[in-house]
Write an enzyme that holds these catalytic residues in place. Structure first.
Site, PDB file in Angstrom:
ATOM      1  N   LYS A 118       1.958  -4.452   2.799  1.00 57.96           N
ATOM      2  CA  LYS A 118       0.563  -4.721   1.678  1.00 57.96           C
ATOM      3  C   LYS A 118      -0.310  -4.110   2.294  1.00 57.96           C
ATOM      4  O   LYS A 118      -1.158  -3.472   0.920  1.00 57.96           O
ATOM      5  CB  LYS A 118       0.454  -6.213   2.228  1.00 57.96           C
TER       6      LYS A 118
ATOM      7  N   PHE B   6      14.360  -9.861   1.200  1.00 57.31           N
ATOM      8  CA  PHE B   6      12.735 -10.614   1.062  1.00 57.31           C
ATOM      9  C   PHE B   6      13.649 -11.482  -0.172  1.00 57.31           C
ATOM     10  O   PHE B   6      14.644 -11.124  -0.340  1.00 57.31           O
ATOM     11  CB  PHE B   6      12.177  -9.271   0.420  1.00 57.31           C
TER      12      PHE B   6
ATOM     13  N   ASN C   1       2.502  -2.989   7.923  1.00 56.56           N
ATOM     14  CA  ASN C   1       2.050  -3.729   6.689  1.00 56.56           C
ATOM     15  C   ASN C   1       2.565  -3.068   5.983  1.00 56.56           C
ATOM     16  O   ASN C   1       1.901  -2.558   5.575  1.00 56.56           O
ATOM     17  CB  ASN C   1       0.400  -4.296   7.206  1.00 56.56           C
TER      18      ASN C   1
ATOM     19  N   ASP D   5      24.320 -17.213   5.885  1.00 53.87           N
ATOM     20  CA  ASP D   5      23.769 -16.243   5.816  1.00 53.87           C
ATOM     21  C   ASP D   5      25.028 -14.918   6.683  1.00 53.87           C
ATOM     22  O   ASP D   5      24.458 -13.293   6.035  1.00 53.87           O
ATOM     23  CB  ASP D   5      22.988 -16.265   7.490  1.00 53.87           C
TER      24      ASP D   5
END
Lengths: 397, 397
Positions: A74, A96, A72, A168
């Site tokens: 964050k 991202f 994680n 992509d």
């Protein structure tokens, strides 16, 4: 021949969905050690299966041979662990939205201070700068903005997307190429750098025929169906067969004469009105009709066999199922059947990049979510069982 | 920052038309010294202009920054000179039909004996082995065989090619990536190798959504127009505007609610029948109609401005002319206007591969046919003026 081109190259992979994941897949197939890092709830692709925890086929096909951990970014403890991972990595791949890693406090400036040798690769829709850099960019959006849709479809159709995902995959492989160039440069300089490739940039050159039409002032519609993009070649089309379609084209008058003989139209071969490509382009409808009259009553196989023997360029329009089972791709190990723990037997892509003196990829099933947490947090970062358990219960991994 | 990633890398480039030429263009933009070698009558692209001697825009766009010489590989003296060129080159790129270089007596085995450090890169339609390896392979043929045509177009249309050239460009950049990997490996081992990338292989992974549909047993048509490839998302389409089309899609329910507000359809936002993506997919026609009712009376710019402000993914369907003049691509120097000796002002592609610590390409106009003959034959191979003149009159260069 037991070595790989990217022996001992260590890649931390935040790549997700298609673009970044494909770039790092190519690095993995070249022999790099790739560790896929997902949030504890899984990368976005996992949400395509009902419980959000599973292995959709896309994820299985784009993450073979990688190790997988959860983290994680964050959480404060998550950021620390991430920095520890990056400290002795060679490459970081992420796709991202621009600015996300900076929001995590894990942008290039921060990470390059921790590890000046790091090659940091960012894949995006529109790149780091320029007026569109903040745009949300899925493949469809890139197809619209980059001209792919404008040039695809029949003249009377609206603009049409292509079924493949050119943004992509062209973006992903350009990003991988950038990483490889940076690795080569680093072998000389000892320093890492920031690498980027955007999907729109990467698609642009593939519009080549239409870019040329623009400068030729060619008076052709933007969409030409299956005909030549500047209506400058005949024959050039997909022709209906008894069981589908076959693409046929002639790049020389020899091809044309050979085709006429193969379809028993010596009359056309000897007709001066069809002698040159310029002549045939003027009578394109007649040319196409003559060929289709012959193809329509034959199977794709018959057509391919006859025309290939005559040296005329042709190819069956294969369905996706046929492509997945194409004996040619099988023999080249471009499709490889693996036995996946949850998906069962599934055919995953091999590598389009072939090196005679680098070992072929040893294709292992894509990791389940967090599959390698214990091993990597223990062995690479030296955490104890207790610490790992606490990270798990705190939702850090 | 004045150095290039591929400083001092010397590339002999037999690449022609799109595929090989694009691979070596990327190497050139990364700083390699690329020498384009054409037969005395020019590479095939030159025949697209009337006198066969000229500079069609495609050639200008794919050969920037390269040097150019002519050489007849069928002549004995030509073969000798070619071996001399290869003797101290790092990389050879070619995309002839498989077997062509062997016919010239210049196959990999021969050249690697002369120069064991040589990285020999071959681009082709179907690769070196497998049942289709001998097939003639233009992009249309590859699009047929690789499934691109099967998945492009509206459900009621026949299979449709995409206007871009995915085989040529995906193949070309995978080939360049292979060269870069081999250069990195050579820095460690000191040895060259044979690199190949086929167009069909390189296209295969880009069929990802349809490969996944196959394993999901998704009951969708192979062609879905501009809708999601498994009809699993709504909204997801290109919607008609007053002056063209705009691609719009929602990847979350937040996007949907923001879209409803932006188009003044709070009624839909609050309607439970449209609350989730699953709901909206069931009522796709209604969803698309509601959006198009709003888009149809607005320009693409108005739509983009409104929806971007609302955070809804969208993008104008740009024409080729608009793409060539896209301010975003201009600012990123992905399109660069040059003044070409014969073509005049023409916009050529920059590089999609961006490296922060490697100098940007210094884009020079593509060479005219044989433009660097004097310099390269004199300085690199040490020939006298007389010898060069004789080669010219003998048709060797």
């Amino acid at each position: 021949m037991n070595q790989h081109a990217l022996e001992d190259v260590d890649v931390i992979d935040l790549g997700q969905i298609y673009n970044g994941a494909y770039g790092s897949l190519m690095l993995s197939y070249l022999g790099a050690d790739v560790t896929k890092v997902e949030p504890p709830f899984g990368e976005p692709l996992r949400s395509r299966v009902a419980d959000g925890d599973g292995e959709p086929p896309e994820l299985v096909m784009l993450n073979s041979t990688k190790a997988g951990i959860t983290l994680n970014l964050k959480a404060e403890r998550g950021k620390e662990l991430f920095k520890d991972l990056v400290r002795d990595a060679d490459v970081l791949v992420e796709n991202f939205a621009p600015g996300t890693m900076e929001e995590f406090g894990l942008g290039y400036e921060t990470l390059s201070e921790i590890n000046p040798e790091l090659i940091y690769a960012h894949g995006s829709g529109f790149g780091e700068d320029g007026p569109k850099s903040d745009r949300l960019a899925m493949d469809l959006i890139v197809q619209a903005e980059s001209g792919v849709m404008d040039v695809t479809g029949r003249p009377d159709d609206p603009p049409t997307k292509t079924g493949i995902a050119p943004g992509d995959f062209l973006g992903g492989i350009h990003l991988a190429a950038g990483v490889l160039a940076a690795l080569y440069q680093r072998a000389r300089t000892g320093e890492g750098q920031f690498v980027e490739a955007s999907m729109q940039d990467a698609v642009y050159p593939s519009l080549m025929s239409q870019l040329a039409n623009y400068y030729d002032d060619a008076d052709v519609p933007s969409r030409t169906g299956n005909r030549h993009s500047s209506l400058a070649k005949a024959p050039y089309n997909a022709y209906e067969a008894d069981d589908g379609y076959v693409a046929i084209l002639c790049t020389s008058d020899d091809h044309w004469r050979a085709l006429c003989e193969a379809i028993d139209r010596e009359d056309l071969r000897d007709d001066d009105r069809f002698a040159t490509n310029v002549d045939r382009v003027e009578r394109m409808e007649t040319v196409d009709a003559a060929i289709e009259e012959w193809t329509r009553t034959r199977t794709r196989d018959e057509i391919e066999t006859t025309l290939s023997a005559a040296g005329v360029p042709c190819g069956s329009v294969q369905s996706v199922k046929e492509v997945i089972h194409d004996p040619h791709l099988e023999e080249r190990e471009m499709v490889v059947e693996i036995d996946h723990p949850t998906e069962g037997e599934i055919r995953v892509p091999g590598t389009p990049i072939r090196l005679s003196e680098s070992a072929k990829p040893d294709i292992e099933p894509a990791p389940r979510k967090g599959e390698d947490n214990d091993e990597i947090y223990r062995e690479r970062l030296g955490l104890s069982e207790d610490e790992i358990e606490r990270l798990r219960s705190d939702g850090v991994i």
